[in-house]
Design a protein around this motif. Structure first.
Motif, PDB file in Angstrom:
ATOM      1  N   VAL A   1      15.961  21.615 -88.116  1.00 44.04           N
ATOM      2  CA  VAL A   1      17.253  22.239 -88.389  1.00 44.04           C
ATOM      3  C   VAL A   1      17.256  22.683 -89.849  1.00 44.04           C
ATOM      4  O   VAL A   1      16.803  21.950 -90.730  1.00 44.04           O
ATOM      5  CB  VAL A   1      18.435  21.292 -88.062  1.00 44.04           C
ATOM      6  N   GLY A   2      17.720  23.898 -90.087  1.00 45.91           N
ATOM      7  CA  GLY A   2      17.760  24.427 -91.445  1.00 45.91           C
ATOM      8  C   GLY A   2      18.622  25.674 -91.504  1.00 45.91           C
ATOM      9  O   GLY A   2      18.874  26.312 -90.482  1.00 45.91           O
ATOM     10  N   PHE A   3      19.025  26.004 -92.693  1.00 47.09           N
ATOM     11  CA  PHE A   3      19.964  27.108 -92.882  1.00 47.09           C
ATOM     12  C   PHE A   3      19.538  28.011 -94.030  1.00 47.09           C
ATOM     13  O   PHE A   3      18.803  27.596 -94.924  1.00 47.09           O
ATOM     14  CB  PHE A   3      21.361  26.550 -93.168  1.00 47.09           C
TER      15      PHE A   3
ATOM     16  N   SER B   1      21.271  21.959 -80.434  1.00 49.12           N
ATOM     17  CA  SER B   1      20.293  22.336 -79.420  1.00 49.12           C
ATOM     18  C   SER B   1      19.142  23.105 -80.054  1.00 49.12           C
ATOM     19  O   SER B   1      19.341  23.951 -80.931  1.00 49.12           O
ATOM     20  CB  SER B   1      20.938  23.210 -78.341  1.00 49.12           C
ATOM     21  N   THR B   2      17.957  22.840 -79.567  1.00 45.75           N
ATOM     22  CA  THR B   2      16.770  23.531 -80.050  1.00 45.75           C
ATOM     23  C   THR B   2      16.819  25.030 -79.762  1.00 45.75           C
ATOM     24  O   THR B   2      16.204  25.823 -80.456  1.00 45.75           O
ATOM     25  CB  THR B   2      15.528  22.897 -79.399  1.00 45.75           C
TER      26      THR B   2
ATOM     27  N   SER C   1      14.043  31.038 -82.065  1.00 43.18           N
ATOM     28  CA  SER C   1      13.182  31.887 -81.243  1.00 43.18           C
ATOM     29  C   SER C   1      12.479  31.094 -80.141  1.00 43.18           C
ATOM     30  O   SER C   1      11.540  31.590 -79.524  1.00 43.18           O
ATOM     31  CB  SER C   1      12.143  32.584 -82.129  1.00 43.18           C
ATOM     32  N   LEU C   2      12.930  29.873 -79.888  1.00 44.94           N
ATOM     33  CA  LEU C   2      12.243  29.014 -78.921  1.00 44.94           C
ATOM     34  C   LEU C   2      12.095  29.670 -77.552  1.00 44.94           C
ATOM     35  O   LEU C   2      10.994  29.700 -76.995  1.00 44.94           O
ATOM     36  CB  LEU C   2      12.963  27.671 -78.774  1.00 44.94           C
TER      37      LEU C   2
ATOM     38  N   SER D   1      21.239  17.690 -76.218  1.00 40.75           N
ATOM     39  CA  SER D   1      21.652  19.099 -76.232  1.00 40.75           C
ATOM     40  C   SER D   1      20.561  20.018 -75.705  1.00 40.75           C
ATOM     41  O   SER D   1      20.830  20.958 -74.953  1.00 40.75           O
ATOM     42  CB  SER D   1      22.049  19.520 -77.648  1.00 40.75           C
ATOM     43  N   THR D   2      19.328  19.759 -76.079  1.00 42.61           N
ATOM     44  CA  THR D   2      18.219  20.585 -75.614  1.00 42.61           C
ATOM     45  C   THR D   2      17.978  20.377 -74.126  1.00 42.61           C
ATOM     46  O   THR D   2      17.734  21.343 -73.387  1.00 42.61           O
ATOM     47  CB  THR D   2      16.947  20.280 -76.435  1.00 42.61           C
ATOM     48  N   LEU D   3      18.050  19.138 -73.664  1.00 41.75           N
ATOM     49  CA  LEU D   3      17.875  18.851 -72.240  1.00 41.75           C
ATOM     50  C   LEU D   3      18.903  19.618 -71.415  1.00 41.75           C
ATOM     51  O   LEU D   3      18.550  20.270 -70.422  1.00 41.75           O
ATOM     52  CB  LEU D   3      17.998  17.351 -71.978  1.00 41.75           C
TER      53      LEU D   3
END
Length: 184
Positions: free
Chosen positions: A48-50, A100-101, A106-107, A132-134
């Motif tokens: 996570v980053g901004f 969430s991922t 770009s996942l 969240s990703t699940l």
């Protein structure tokens, strides 16, 4: 035959020390990465980053609104992947801007480009990025496996409820050893 990818989520310098006080806590993540690499399964890192100034963060966002005050930006050492699980050259490192991922990253494009239809989830935290990703991956029709011992949460009870009662509704839940054994 399914195409798998191992997601190593939020194991970054600002997060790992809060959850993993010892090398033995990181060992399952390392084991999953080693198994994936041995079996030529792509390993995809997520952090996570901004951008500078946090233009992606709305002040009403309870989780990230506070982070915007911290001064951590995309180039800081704090968001780099932790040395204990360092990516190899060519392994993607994706930056997301929410829990969430998939959010702001770009996942999905990378997964679709590689014809990946099965996600193996590991990460910190179970009740955050993993949950969240699940949920989003299930809604996108990916097959999902959650590595129970390669997920950490600040609250062990929440971790167990998710692993035992919630995740099995949408994913296979197994240990790293069980998953690695299934690859042989």
């Amino acid at each position: 035959m399914s195409q798998q990818a191992l997601l190593v989520m939020d194991l970054q310098n600002s997060i790992v020390p809060r959850y993993a006080a010892s090398a033995e806590v990181i060992a399952p993540f390392q084991g999953a990465i080693e198994a994936a690499r041995t079996h030529h399964i792509p390993v995809i890192y997520v952090r996570v980053g901004f951008m500078e100034g946090y233009p992606e963060v709305h002040p009403r966002n309870k989780m990230f609104g506070r982070l915007a005050q911290s001064g951590i930006s995309a180039g800081d050492e704090a968001i780099q992947i932790h040395e204990s699980v360092k990516p190899q050259p060519g392994e993607p490192v994706i930056t997301k801007v929410r829990v969430s991922t998939f959010a702001g990253s770009s996942l999905e494009q990378i997964l679709r480009a590689k014809s990946i239809d099965t996600l193996i989830l590991s990460g910190i935290s179970t009740s955050g990025v993993v949950l969240s990703t699940l949920r989003e991956a299930a809604d996108k029709d990916f097959a999902i496996t959650v590595l129970s011992d390669a997920c950490l949460d600040i609250d062990p009870e929440v971790h167990h409820v998710l692993m035992d009662k919630v995740f099995p509704r949408q994913a296979d839940v197994m240990t790293v050893e069980q998953w690695a054994g299934s690859l042989a």
